[in-house]
Design a protein around this motif. Structure first.
Motif, PDB file in Angstrom:
ATOM      1  N   ASP A 225     -26.641 -32.467  25.818  1.00 26.29           N
ATOM      2  CA  ASP A 225     -25.528 -32.095  24.950  1.00 26.29           C
ATOM      3  C   ASP A 225     -24.543 -33.264  24.938  1.00 26.29           C
ATOM      4  O   ASP A 225     -24.168 -33.771  25.997  1.00 26.29           O
ATOM      5  N   TRP A 226     -24.108 -33.701  23.760  1.00 29.06           N
ATOM      6  CA  TRP A 226     -23.217 -34.859  23.667  1.00 29.06           C
ATOM      7  C   TRP A 226     -21.847 -34.605  24.270  1.00 29.06           C
ATOM      8  O   TRP A 226     -21.103 -35.521  24.555  1.00 29.06           O
ATOM      9  N   ARG A 227     -21.486 -33.328  24.477  1.00 27.25           N
ATOM     10  CA  ARG A 227     -20.191 -33.048  25.116  1.00 27.25           C
ATOM     11  C   ARG A 227     -20.210 -33.456  26.580  1.00 27.25           C
ATOM     12  O   ARG A 227     -19.180 -33.722  27.160  1.00 27.25           O
ATOM     13  N   LYS A 228     -21.377 -33.511  27.191  1.00 25.13           N
ATOM     14  CA  LYS A 228     -21.501 -33.949  28.588  1.00 25.13           C
ATOM     15  C   LYS A 228     -22.769 -34.784  28.765  1.00 25.13           C
ATOM     16  O   LYS A 228     -23.741 -34.355  29.369  1.00 25.13           O
ATOM     17  N   PRO A 229     -22.774 -36.013  28.208  1.00 29.56           N
ATOM     18  CA  PRO A 229     -23.953 -36.875  28.355  1.00 29.56           C
ATOM     19  C   PRO A 229     -24.077 -37.380  29.786  1.00 29.56           C
ATOM     20  O   PRO A 229     -23.102 -37.368  30.544  1.00 29.56           O
ATOM     21  N   PRO A 230     -25.262 -37.824  30.174  1.00 27.98           N
ATOM     22  CA  PRO A 230     -25.431 -38.364  31.524  1.00 27.98           C
ATOM     23  C   PRO A 230     -24.659 -39.677  31.713  1.00 27.98           C
ATOM     24  O   PRO A 230     -24.074 -40.206  30.778  1.00 27.98           O
ATOM     25  N   ALA A 231     -24.684 -40.196  32.902  1.00 25.10           N
ATOM     26  CA  ALA A 231     -23.983 -41.445  33.216  1.00 25.10           C
ATOM     27  C   ALA A 231     -24.537 -42.589  32.384  1.00 25.10           C
ATOM     28  O   ALA A 231     -25.640 -42.514  31.850  1.00 25.10           O
ATOM     29  N   SER A 232     -23.771 -43.669  32.283  1.00 21.33           N
ATOM     30  CA  SER A 232     -24.185 -44.795  31.450  1.00 21.33           C
ATOM     31  C   SER A 232     -25.295 -45.615  32.092  1.00 21.33           C
ATOM     32  O   SER A 232     -25.916 -46.433  31.429  1.00 21.33           O
ATOM     33  N   GLU A 233     -25.543 -45.419  33.372  1.00 19.75           N
ATOM     34  CA  GLU A 233     -26.665 -46.093  34.034  1.00 19.75           C
ATOM     35  C   GLU A 233     -27.424 -45.072  34.866  1.00 19.75           C
ATOM     36  O   GLU A 233     -26.836 -44.211  35.508  1.00 19.75           O
ATOM     37  N   MET A 234     -28.736 -45.140  34.808  1.00 23.12           N
ATOM     38  CA  MET A 234     -29.577 -44.230  35.582  1.00 23.12           C
ATOM     39  C   MET A 234     -30.699 -45.031  36.217  1.00 23.12           C
ATOM     40  O   MET A 234     -30.912 -46.194  35.862  1.00 23.12           O
ATOM     41  N   ASP A 235     -31.392 -44.433  37.129  1.00 25.03           N
ATOM     42  CA  ASP A 235     -32.518 -45.140  37.739  1.00 25.03           C
ATOM     43  C   ASP A 235     -33.798 -44.828  36.957  1.00 25.03           C
ATOM     44  O   ASP A 235     -33.839 -43.968  36.086  1.00 25.03           O
ATOM     45  N   TRP A 236     -34.854 -45.544  37.301  1.00 25.74           N
ATOM     46  CA  TRP A 236     -36.128 -45.434  36.600  1.00 25.74           C
ATOM     47  C   TRP A 236     -36.707 -44.026  36.717  1.00 25.74           C
ATOM     48  O   TRP A 236     -37.237 -43.476  35.766  1.00 25.74           O
ATOM     49  N   THR A 237     -36.565 -43.421  37.873  1.00 26.13           N
ATOM     50  CA  THR A 237     -37.097 -42.074  38.088  1.00 26.13           C
ATOM     51  C   THR A 237     -36.389 -41.064  37.197  1.00 26.13           C
ATOM     52  O   THR A 237     -37.027 -40.185  36.616  1.00 26.13           O
ATOM     53  N   HIS A 238     -35.077 -41.198  37.066  1.00 25.73           N
ATOM     54  CA  HIS A 238     -34.314 -40.291  36.205  1.00 25.73           C
ATOM     55  C   HIS A 238     -34.774 -40.423  34.748  1.00 25.73           C
ATOM     56  O   HIS A 238     -34.881 -39.421  34.034  1.00 25.73           O
ATOM     57  N   LEU A 239     -35.060 -41.642  34.302  1.00 22.43           N
ATOM     58  CA  LEU A 239     -35.557 -41.835  32.936  1.00 22.43           C
ATOM     59  C   LEU A 239     -36.912 -41.162  32.752  1.00 22.43           C
ATOM     60  O   LEU A 239     -37.147 -40.495  31.750  1.00 22.43           O
ATOM     61  N   LYS A 240     -37.798 -41.316  33.724  1.00 21.02           N
ATOM     62  CA  LYS A 240     -39.107 -40.667  33.612  1.00 21.02           C
ATOM     63  C   LYS A 240     -38.974 -39.158  33.545  1.00 21.02           C
ATOM     64  O   LYS A 240     -39.655 -38.505  32.754  1.00 21.02           O
ATOM     65  N   LEU A 241     -38.083 -38.597  34.348  1.00 21.14           N
ATOM     66  CA  LEU A 241     -37.868 -37.152  34.316  1.00 21.14           C
ATOM     67  C   LEU A 241     -37.252 -36.713  32.993  1.00 21.14           C
ATOM     68  O   LEU A 241     -37.614 -35.669  32.443  1.00 21.14           O
TER      69      LEU A 241
ATOM     70  N   GLY B 200     -29.819 -32.692  37.155  1.00 22.45           N
ATOM     71  CA  GLY B 200     -28.629 -32.086  37.726  1.00 22.45           C
ATOM     72  C   GLY B 200     -28.606 -30.575  37.667  1.00 22.45           C
ATOM     73  O   GLY B 200     -27.662 -29.948  38.091  1.00 22.45           O
ATOM     74  N   ARG B 201     -29.625 -29.972  37.158  1.00 24.53           N
ATOM     75  CA  ARG B 201     -29.615 -28.531  36.931  1.00 24.53           C
ATOM     76  C   ARG B 201     -30.710 -27.880  37.756  1.00 24.53           C
ATOM     77  O   ARG B 201     -31.894 -28.167  37.582  1.00 24.53           O
ATOM     78  N   GLN B 202     -30.315 -27.011  38.644  1.00 24.00           N
ATOM     79  CA  GLN B 202     -31.296 -26.302  39.452  1.00 24.00           C
ATOM     80  C   GLN B 202     -31.043 -24.814  39.312  1.00 24.00           C
ATOM     81  O   GLN B 202     -29.934 -24.344  39.480  1.00 24.00           O
ATOM     82  N   ARG B 203     -32.082 -24.086  39.025  1.00 27.73           N
ATOM     83  CA  ARG B 203     -31.985 -22.636  38.915  1.00 27.73           C
ATOM     84  C   ARG B 203     -33.117 -22.015  39.696  1.00 27.73           C
ATOM     85  O   ARG B 203     -34.229 -22.527  39.714  1.00 27.73           O
ATOM     86  N   ARG B 204     -32.822 -20.900  40.285  1.00 28.59           N
ATOM     87  CA  ARG B 204     -33.885 -20.149  40.925  1.00 28.59           C
ATOM     88  C   ARG B 204     -34.466 -19.198  39.900  1.00 28.59           C
ATOM     89  O   ARG B 204     -33.734 -18.568  39.142  1.00 28.59           O
ATOM     90  N   ARG B 205     -35.758 -19.084  39.913  1.00 31.01           N
ATOM     91  CA  ARG B 205     -36.394 -18.194  38.947  1.00 31.01           C
ATOM     92  C   ARG B 205     -36.257 -16.742  39.354  1.00 31.01           C
ATOM     93  O   ARG B 205     -36.239 -15.859  38.532  1.00 31.01           O
ATOM     94  N   TYR B 206     -36.197 -16.498  40.644  1.00 33.23           N
ATOM     95  CA  TYR B 206     -36.191 -15.123  41.116  1.00 33.23           C
ATOM     96  C   TYR B 206     -35.153 -14.991  42.217  1.00 33.23           C
ATOM     97  O   TYR B 206     -35.189 -15.703  43.204  1.00 33.23           O
TER      98      TYR B 206
END
Length: 121
Positions: free
Chosen positions: A78-94, A102-108
């Motif tokens: 969402d453009w109202r809260k974009p990620p940081a201006s620099e990220m690591d390679w792993t974050h880009l792959k994800l 940054g978002r973790q939810r439990r399914r149950y």
């Protein structure tokens, strides 16, 4: 493309970009908007206004390479809260795989009564 993951920096353009731009237009944005050298070998990520398309520009010693991905449903963020201006390679792959870091939810969620019943048994 094979990168040594510890050496690659990924810069994100935090303003929406016209996806009709190609190598020259995106490299000009890298110089002017991000104040980086497009020939550095790092990855530069650009997203359109609706956040449904992404382009990654990088220099691989022989020329520019450009990746593009378009989502059929959903958005990268969402453009109202974009990620940081620099990220690591792993974050880009994800990000390209559709996983939000940054978002973790439990399914149950177990009810407190179920937990107490388990403990007392």
């Amino acid at each position: 493309m094979f990168f040594p993951e510890g050496r690659i920096r990924v810069f994100l353009c935090r303003v929406p970009v016209d996806m009709r731009k190609s190598f020259d237009g995106l490299s000009a944005l890298v110089r002017n908007t991000l104040a980086q050298d497009p020939l550095s070998g790092h990855c530069f990520v650009f997203v359109n206004h609706r956040a449904t398309q992404i382009r990654v520009l990088y220099w691989d010693r022989t020329g520019y390479s450009l990746w593009a991905k378009r989502l059929e449903r959903g958005r990268f963020w969402d453009w109202r809260k974009p990620p940081a201006s620099e990220m690591d390679w792993t974050h880009l792959k994800l990000l390209l795989e559709g996983i939000e870091v940054g978002r973790q939810r439990r399914r149950y969620h177990r009810q407190a009564s179920e937990k107490l019943a388990e403990i007392s048994i």
